[in-house]
Motif scaffolding. Structure first.
Motif, PDB file in Angstrom:
ATOM      1  N   ARG A 175       0.707  -1.274  -0.002  1.00  0.00           N
ATOM      2  CA  ARG A 175      -0.105  -0.063   0.088  1.00  0.00           C
ATOM      3  C   ARG A 175       0.985   1.084   0.033  1.00  0.00           C
ATOM      4  NH1 ARG A 175      -3.709   2.412  -2.286  1.00  0.00           N
ATOM      5  NH2 ARG A 175      -4.893   4.325  -0.899  1.00  0.00           N
ATOM      6  N   THR A 176       2.098   1.387   0.827  1.00  0.00           N
ATOM      7  CA  THR A 176       2.851   2.582   0.767  1.00  0.00           C
ATOM      8  C   THR A 176       3.473   2.637  -0.622  1.00  0.00           C
ATOM      9  OG1 THR A 176       3.562   2.071   2.882  1.00  0.00           O
ATOM     10  CG2 THR A 176       4.919   3.372   1.692  1.00  0.00           C
ATOM     11  N   ASP A 217       1.734   1.803  -3.409  1.00  0.00           N
ATOM     12  CA  ASP A 217       0.808   2.062  -4.266  1.00  0.00           C
ATOM     13  C   ASP A 217       0.551   3.882  -3.843  1.00  0.00           C
ATOM     14  OD1 ASP A 217       0.246  -0.153  -5.273  1.00  0.00           O
ATOM     15  OD2 ASP A 217      -1.215  -0.423  -4.011  1.00  0.00           O
ATOM     16  N   ILE A 218       0.520   4.236  -2.758  1.00  0.00           N
ATOM     17  CA  ILE A 218       0.390   5.726  -2.357  1.00  0.00           C
ATOM     18  C   ILE A 218       1.554   6.518  -3.148  1.00  0.00           C
ATOM     19  CG2 ILE A 218       0.565   7.357  -0.632  1.00  0.00           C
ATOM     20  CD1 ILE A 218      -0.979   5.172   1.223  1.00  0.00           C
ATOM     21  N   LEU A 269      -5.006   5.868  -5.677  1.00  0.00           N
ATOM     22  CA  LEU A 269      -4.705   6.666  -4.527  1.00  0.00           C
ATOM     23  C   LEU A 269      -5.941   6.302  -3.659  1.00  0.00           C
ATOM     24  CD1 LEU A 269      -3.480  10.393  -5.286  1.00  0.00           C
ATOM     25  CD2 LEU A 269      -2.537   8.640  -3.743  1.00  0.00           C
ATOM     26  N   GLY A 289      -7.511   3.765  -3.211  1.00  0.00           N
ATOM     27  CA  GLY A 289      -7.527   2.408  -2.835  1.00  0.00           C
ATOM     28  C   GLY A 289      -8.523   1.406  -3.456  1.00  0.00           C
TER      29      GLY A 289
END
Length: 525
Positions: free
Chosen positions: A320-321, A323-324, A439, A441
């Motif tokens: 997820r990090t 992805d962000i 962003l 999700g």
């Protein structure tokens, strides 16, 4: 008290600690050769580098799970995995040194020599430590385990035991017949199901391994009394607790309790073992539970969870990090691309610049996927008449060699002419707004491509596996020659392979291949 083995990357903490020690020895040797001093820790600068080596070495082993199945790997596999660990440490340390602008403070020769010595020393140390573990497993103290299983299952269980398991079967109890006095592969059948509890009570038994024929064999229904004392006795197999309690207390029901305990079942034996505080290992009789299974608490119940694959909270946080970070950078670029191509799109095809389409996300959740509009507004209405030209033979996806619905595409003097829409798609420029989805999700940088609603409605059971992970901007089949794959089953196969073997490192490799594919326009559809 039973000693539970470590799980995950901590399972092989001994190998990680050996690798850390070897890396420090390699660092000392490199420092000695380059600077002539035998003790690098006297320099504050190199103290920091030594500490960085320790931290990075442990993190790489934890994040990329480089010690997975270390005891089962052969010489070649071990060499590859050792080299992988060494290179990961080298790359991360190098990036850290140069990103913090401290590269000039350290000798590059020391870093290179440390990397070389790290591999040359770590490989034989790993092999030697594995030999010591196997020897210790053969010659050292082992837990005495009693096997309870049907006769037909016994050879299978005995043959699966390996030296590093740290246990040995000292006796067998057949659950389908009384074989007391017999031997199976040299191990005695020490009791029947009805006498097994007495044997365990009066003989040396450290643990019991149970292989029931059916789940119903180990099912026990709690009594009303157990419900009353639930807060006092937290035991799944509480029926025996009730009976034993009433016998000890001298209650009138004691005679009834004795009759009930006379029942000779695997469940009753498990009850007795728990009352005797004997650890019981139950092999669930589930033939196709899945490639990954683990025990956890769900809704207040202890359950066995089956999944094709799973990720730890740390791995999901890392994904997820990424992805962000990627979503933020990509969104900025997307705004620039929209500003540049937006006026041209509106001029050639009046209407919105961005195109929203309902797609199917993880586990069937619908979301609105964003793209820069590269097609005319009536593209969906014209899809049916073009289905005959679909490159995907089974119709599970829709791809054309030349699509007249794309903005600027037209026939001139019998020739196919392309326009702005085709150029956007060829360079994947129309995909940039999907960073907004990332962003939010709804998508990930790497995953499986989300199907449209009509495609999803045609899915068979094995196609549904594509939806078990968050959809991605890119994926396995996109970097495997997208224009060459016209069979949807091949797409499913590649996506399933990605899900089954997912790791953070695999995502990084796919992203790097995606960058190459986009820059070279290799296989864009």
């Amino acid at each position: 008290m039973y000693k539970r083995n470590n799980q995950g990357w901590l399972k092989h903490l001994d190998f990680i600690l050996w690798d850390v020690a070897v890396l420090q020895v390699a660092f000392i040797l490199a420092y000695r050769i380059r600077l002539g001093s035998i003790w690098p820790y006297s320099s504050p600068r190199y103290q920091m580098l030594a500490l960085m080596y320790v931290v990075v070495d442990v993190l790489m082993a934890a994040i990329f799970n480089t010690m997975h199945n270390v005891l089962k790997r052969g010489y070649y596999q071990e060499a590859i995995q050792t080299l992988k660990q060494v290179l990961l440490v080298f790359v991360v340390v190098t990036i850290y040194v140069f990103s913090t602008r401290t590269g000039i403070a350290y000798s590059r020769i020391i870093v290179y020599l440390t990397t070389g010595f790290h591999f040359l020393l770590s490989y034989p140390v790993r092999l030697g430590w594995k030999q010591m573990i196997r020897r210790r497993g053969r010659d050292g103290k082992k837990a005495a385990m009693l096997l309870v299983a049907e006769e037909s299952r016994v050879p299978e269980v005995l043959n699966r035991l390996t030296a590093p398991d740290g246990v040995e079967y000292t006796g067998i109890v057949l659950s389908d017949r009384d074989g007391t006095g017999e031997e199976i592969q040299g191990i005695p059948v020490v009791a029947s199901l009805s006498t097994a509890s007495d044997y365990i009570c009066h003989e040396w038994v450290d643990e019991v391994f149970v292989y029931p024929a059916h789940l119903s064999d180990i099912e026990v229904h709690p009594s009303e009394f157990y419900k009353d004392v639930e807060g006092f006795i937290n035991d799944t197999y509480g029926e025996f607790s009730r009976k034993n309690y009433r016998e000890v207390s001298g209650e009138p029901e004691a005679s009834v309790a004795v009759e009930e305990r006379a029942e000779t079942t695997v469940a009753a034996l498990i009850e007795d073992c728990r009352q005797m505080a004997i650890p019981v290992h139950i092999r669930l009789p589930l033939s196709s539970i899945g490639s990954k299974a683990f025990v956890e608490k769900v809704g207040g119940y202890t359950v066995v969870t089956s999944a094709t694959n799973y990720a730890s909270p740390l791995q999901l946080a890392m994904k997820r990090t990424l992805d962000i970070i990627g979503g933020l950078v990509g969104s900025v670029i997307a705004l620039v691309v929209i500003a540049v191509v937006g006026p041209r799109i509106k001029r050639e095809s009046p209407g919105p610049i961005l195109f929203k389409q309902t797609r199917i996300g993880k586990n069937g959740k619908r979301f609105q996927m964003l793209k820069i509009r590269s097609m005319y507004l009536d593209a969906d209405e014209r899809k049916a008449e073009l289905m005959k030209d679909n490159r995907i033979s089974d119709g599970m996806m829709f791809k054309l060699d030349w699509d007249p619905r794309i903005i600027g595409n037209r026939m001139v003097d019998g020739k196919q002419v392309t326009g702005i829409g085709e150029r956007l798609r060829a360079g994947s420029w129309d995909e940039w707004p999907q960073f907004f989805n990332i962003l939010m999700g709804q998508m990930s940088l790497v995953g499986t491509r989300p199907p449209t609603v009509d495609e999803w409605e045609k899915y068979k059971y094995h196609h549904r596996a594509r939806l078990s992970t968050k959809p991605g901007l890119t994926g396995m089949w996109q970097v495997s020659g997208r224009s060459k794959i016209t069979d949807f089953e091949e797409v499913v196969k590649l996506d399933t392979e990605y899900i089954n073997h997912w790791s953070f490192a695999l995502d990084i490799r796919i992203l790097l291949k995606t960058v190459k594919a986009v820059l070279t326009r290799d296989g864009a559809m």
